[in-house]
Enzyme design. Structure first.
Site, PDB file in Angstrom:
ATOM      1  N   ASP A 399       0.855  -1.192   0.000  1.00  0.00           N
ATOM      2  CA  ASP A 399       0.000   0.000   0.000  1.00  0.00           C
ATOM      3  C   ASP A 399       0.892   1.244   0.000  1.00  0.00           C
ATOM      4  O   ASP A 399       2.100   1.162   0.248  1.00  0.00           O
ATOM      5  CB  ASP A 399      -0.889  -0.039   1.254  1.00  0.00           C
ATOM      6  CG  ASP A 399      -1.945   1.061   1.262  1.00  0.00           C
ATOM      7  OD1 ASP A 399      -2.307   1.572   0.176  1.00  0.00           O
ATOM      8  OD2 ASP A 399      -2.418   1.406   2.372  1.00  0.00           O
ATOM      9  N   GLU A 402       2.738   4.914  -3.999  1.00  0.00           N
ATOM     10  CA  GLU A 402       2.759   5.867  -5.145  1.00  0.00           C
ATOM     11  C   GLU A 402       4.083   6.610  -5.234  1.00  0.00           C
ATOM     12  O   GLU A 402       4.454   6.943  -6.369  1.00  0.00           O
ATOM     13  CB  GLU A 402       1.588   6.848  -4.999  1.00  0.00           C
ATOM     14  CG  GLU A 402       0.221   6.216  -5.162  1.00  0.00           C
ATOM     15  CD  GLU A 402      -0.175   5.307  -4.003  1.00  0.00           C
ATOM     16  OE1 GLU A 402       0.266   5.581  -2.863  1.00  0.00           O
ATOM     17  OE2 GLU A 402      -0.881   4.306  -4.229  1.00  0.00           O
ATOM     18  N   ASP A 493      -9.197   3.266  -2.741  1.00  0.00           N
ATOM     19  CA  ASP A 493     -10.223   3.596  -1.743  1.00  0.00           C
ATOM     20  C   ASP A 493     -11.573   3.956  -2.335  1.00  0.00           C
ATOM     21  O   ASP A 493     -12.133   5.018  -2.049  1.00  0.00           O
ATOM     22  CB  ASP A 493      -9.701   4.725  -0.856  1.00  0.00           C
ATOM     23  CG  ASP A 493      -8.448   4.309  -0.105  1.00  0.00           C
ATOM     24  OD1 ASP A 493      -8.231   3.086   0.060  1.00  0.00           O
ATOM     25  OD2 ASP A 493      -7.684   5.189   0.302  1.00  0.00           O
TER      26      ASP A 493
HETATM   27  O1  MIG Z   1      -3.927   6.190   4.491  1.00  0.00           O
HETATM   28  O2  MIG Z   1      -3.592   1.044   5.657  1.00  0.00           O
HETATM   29  O3  MIG Z   1      -5.964   2.038   0.235  1.00  0.00           O
HETATM   30  O4  MIG Z   1      -6.857  -0.141   1.725  1.00  0.00           O
HETATM   31  O5  MIG Z   1      -6.839   0.110   4.527  1.00  0.00           O
HETATM   32  C1  MIG Z   1      -4.706   5.049   4.326  1.00  0.00           C
HETATM   33  C2  MIG Z   1      -4.784   1.746   5.737  1.00  0.00           C
HETATM   34  C3  MIG Z   1      -3.800   3.875   4.095  1.00  0.00           C
HETATM   35  C4  MIG Z   1      -5.016   3.010   2.194  1.00  0.00           C
HETATM   36  C5  MIG Z   1      -5.449   1.753   1.507  1.00  0.00           C
HETATM   37  C6  MIG Z   1      -6.462   1.043   2.355  1.00  0.00           C
HETATM   38  C7  MIG Z   1      -5.872   0.736   3.713  1.00  0.00           C
HETATM   39  C8  MIG Z   1      -5.405   2.032   4.386  1.00  0.00           C
HETATM   40  N1  MIG Z   1      -4.448   2.729   3.531  1.00  0.00           N
END
Ligand code: MIG
Length: 802
Positions: A399, A402, A493
């Site tokens: 996650d 980017e 999201d």
């Molecule tokens: O700032 O890890 O898209 O699936 O649950 C949020 C927490 C960070 C974004 C991800 C989401 C995840 C969440 N993350």
């Protein structure tokens, strides 16, 4: 070689390359594979890494093909004709523009001159390289990766800059992934274009000017690959040969996944598994979100809440459930924390333009960023997985890659954004690192879009090194072209509403058309608040997503399938059971994708490339070649409009024969009360389904029922193996059809996997009750067809129909 007013005045022609250049520009042409031409443009010789006549090697993050097929070149006046296997190019030496044709001589694509093709200026941030392409009327443009809108992106404009868009809405652009590739489709003929530039870029798809596509990169070159068709599947095959074939996932990763940001303790996790099992709900995977870490230190566990991950993994394994852990790239800047100390000592961190590591804020704060665009850093990062693998963690969920960065710390030496400085230095676009941050010798602006690709590669190759007997499972949010080699991609999201459910369909099909078959969206949306109807409708669509994961945001109501009461729980269970019945077909399609690059979810245009109605039916999809799925994606609806392409289609709602055969080439209205997901089976299609289970075990199925829609020609395929690893496999083909009063099918199999079943069932739909059946153990009439039981190693069956 040509007049001084020509853009290209000199040429060097070798056996496998053509290089053309002039005082201001250069163009290089190569053929990396049949039907593919690489046309590398340096719009301005002043700022490029091009040299002539010899080229330095270029590092591509996406392209894996290293073939160089022979080219032949012939000059005719102002035009250079270049031809290679399956493709040819005509280049105008005066303007540097070109025209691309396929082996049949069909004119596919044409570049156009742009005024002010490049504007190199100081500071270099002002650099713009432009490519302009003709956009003839009626040509559709599909793909472009993870993008909003209908399937045909004509009339839209996109930015390629991986972005943590929160909260995203149905028009948000850019999102998390950048895949600068499209498939053009006109009059039933397809071609493709891949721009192999990780730099930030923007594409205007006949919006500014309805006759042109304009692509503008912030980098100094435009490295373009042109791919011939003629079918969209041919373009994808060539694209996969170029950027890598998709990884074959383990079977368990095609089962149901449950996730939530907010499973805070191992007891929460046990509760989830109990929740599933006590209600008879199939489940294969639970994801652990950032809650498991020790104060957001990546590669650690909070031992007060997760005292013994290995024990937890063993316990869940006894229930047939695997654990996947989230991994974020930000490293807490914390002396004495081994990951940080080691990254610093080895100089593995992203740096400021001058000076030390760049410091920002993510969940860990302060945080630094491993430079996952470099191979030695990828290797190190992949090796950090070893204790996780040893503890029995089955896969990695990447996650925030980017990479997301909530803020950078100016007090730590970063030049203040824009204020008082030359424009561009220190600029930051979105919540990420500054354009000018340093990744080794590269600037962030160049490699931003490949950071998530590098992280996924690190995870995938690390898992392959540390558990070589298994297939890696990696899920990623950020991506670039080539991501299919390493990871599944989910769409971030999405919100819990019907608009996002609807949007998920063209977006996931679009990802498939961009070479990424293993995709999914959070069910029933991540942010916001779902209701029972949305849960059920999203599961009915999501049971066809290659990745089927229920997820929810922190601080939002829980969204597991039992949270909405009845009748929703029962309908959710039915959707999960359908998913598990579908696994043989899905697994076979994933295997086909891994061999060819052709995705699981396909646009209707695959069945009817020349049919404009098929192209614009973006809230429906083809699941493989045989099933057409039209889920209900609007609230309160019990019927929906469905376009069936030409041919005959059997009403196969809920993956059961549900009604009669409809003639396509027209719209029909499908009945779809809350328990029903509309599906059709193509005439000539044959799909293998199994019986639902609580979790997956092996992809050497003990139960198989073939659903065959009788036609003159029938064909079906089933791929089987142990479900993981690299062992024996078997491909079963069934072929046959209706010839006068005889309907016959033949089975053939290749591979060394022994059969795990003694019998198979074949349901032939669309034939009258037969007078006789040869080759079966037994048969019985069913509504509109016949059900036959055969020995699993059957070779031929024959029905005499009246
Ligand atoms: O700032 O890890 O898209 O699936 O649950 C949020 C927490 C960070 C974004 C991800 C989401 C995840 C969440 N993350």
């Amino acid at each position: 070689m040509t007049g001084a007013r020509s853009l290209l005045t000199d040429a060097s022609i070798g056996a496998t390359h053509v290089l053309l250049w002039g005082a201001r520009a250069a163009v290089e042409i190569r053929c990396p594979g049949p039907g593919v031409l690489r046309v590398r443009h340096a719009p301005s010789s002043a700022v490029t890494s091009f040299t002539h006549p010899e080229q330095p090697p270029k590092h591509s993050f996406a392209v894996v093909a290293d073939g160089a097929l022979p080219l032949s070149a012939r000059r005719e006046g102002d035009t250079l004709h270049v031809s290679a296997e399956g493709a040819s190019l005509e280049v105008s030496l005066a303007s540097g523009t070109w025209a691309f044709s396929d082996a049949a001589g069909r004119a596919l694509a044409r570049s156009e001159a742009v005024s002010g093709q490049v504007r190199p200026a100081f500071p270099v941030d002002e650099l713009r390289s432009r490519l302009s392409l003709a956009a003839p009327p009626g040509e559709a443009y599909l793909g472009f990766g993870e993008k909003v809108g209908p399937l045909d992106k004509r009339g839209l404009r996109f930015t390629f800059w991986n972005t943590d868009a929160f909260p995203p809405h149905v028009e948000s652009d850019p999102l998390y992934a950048s895949i600068p590739f499209f498939i053009a489709l006109r009059g039933g003929v397809a071609w493709g274009l891949f721009l192999d530039e990780p730099w930030r870029s923007e594409v205007d798809i006949a919006l500014n000017d309805p006759t042109r596509i304009e692509w503008e990169s912030r980098g100094p070159e435009l490295d373009v690959y042109l791919l011939a068709g003629p079918h969209p599947a041919d373009v994808l095959r060539r694209y996969a040969a170029l950027t890598g074939r998709p990884a074959m996932p383990p079977l368990w990763s095609l089962g149901a996944h449950q996730s939530r940001w907010g499973y805070e303790t191992e007891d929460d996790v046990r509760g989830v598994v109990r929740g599933y099992r006590s209600r008879g709900l199939p489940l294969d995977v639970v994801h652990l979100d950032i809650d498991y870490m020790d104060a957001y230190r990546v590669w650690t566990w909070d031992r007060s809440r997760f005292p013994d991950p290995a024990r937890l993994a063993r316990e869940l394994a006894a229930e047939g459930v695997k654990l996947v852990t989230i991994v974020d790239p930000g490293i807490k800047a914390d002396e004495g924390y081994a990951v940080y100390d080691e990254a610093r000592a080895r100089d593995y961190l992203v740096r400021l333009p001058r000076g030390g590591p760049l410091v920002g804020e993510v969940w860990p704060d302060p945080a630094v960023f491993p430079d996952l665009t470099r191979e030695e850093v990828q290797r190190w990062w992949g090796d950090l997985q070893k204790p996780f693998v040893d503890a029995g963690i089955a896969g990695i969920w990447n996650d925030m890659n980017e990479p997301a960065c909530f803020s950078v710390r100016p007090d730590r030496g970063l030049p203040a954004p824009s204020g008082g400085r030359a424009a561009g230095l220190g600029a930051i676009e979105g919540s990420t690192l500054p354009d000018d941050a340093r990744h080794g010798a590269r600037r962030h602006l160049e490699v931003h879009n490949v950071y998530g690709l590098g992280m996924s590669r690190a995870a995938h190759e690390g898992l392959a090194r540390h558990a070589p007997e298994r297939r890696p499972f990696v899920l990623t949010r950020a991506a670039f072209a080539g991501i299919q080699r390493y990871a599944a991609v989910w769409t971030g999201d999405f919100a819990s509403n019907f608009t996002h459910l609807e949007a998920s369909i063209p977006m996931l099909v679009g990802l498939g058309l961009s070479g990424v078959p293993f995709v999914g969206a959070d069910i029933p949306g991540f942010t916001g608040r779902a209701n029972g109807e949305l849960l059920v409708r999203w599961m009915q669509a999501g049971l066809f997503y290659p990745l089927m994961r229920n997820h929810a945001a922190r601080g939002r109501p829980a969204q597991e399938p039992w949270r909405f009461g009845e009748p929703y729980l029962g309908l959710a269970r039915a959707a999960l059971e359908r998913r598990y019945r579908l696994l043989p077909a899905l697994y076979t399609l994933m295997h086909e994708a891994a061999e060819t690059g052709i995705p699981v979810l396909r646009p209707l245009s695959f069945a009817a490339p020349g049919d404009p109605e098929a192209l614009h039916a973006f809230d429906q999809l083809l699941f493989g070649g045989d099933l057409l799925v039209a889920p209900v994606v609007r609230p309160g609806q019990s019927k929906r409009l469905v376009y069936l392409p030409a041919g005959a289609w059997l009403d196969f709602a809920n993956l059961e024969r549900a009604g009669s055969v409809e003639q396509g080439g027209r719209h029909v209205i499908a009945d779809a009360p809350l328990g029903v997901v509309p599906v059709w089976l193509r005439a000539g299609g044959a799909v293998a389904l199994t019986a639902p289970r609580m979790h997956t075990t092996s992809a050497s199925w003990e139960e198989i029922t073939w659903h065959v829609h009788a036609a003159e020609r029938v064909s079906g395929r089933l791929y089987e193996d142990e479900g993981d690893g690299h062992g024996a496999s078997r491909v079963t083909r069934i072929e046959g059809g209706l010839d006068g009063a005889t309907f016959a099918l033949e089975r053939s199999a290749t591979g060394d996997l022994p059969l795990a079943r003694e019998v198979e069932t074949i349901r032939v739909h669309g034939v009258p009750a037969p007078r006789s059946v040869v080759g079966a153990r037994s048969h019985r009439a069913i509504d509109g067809g016949v059900e036959i039981e055969v020995a699993a190693d059957w070779l031929r069956i024959e029905l005499q129909v009246p």
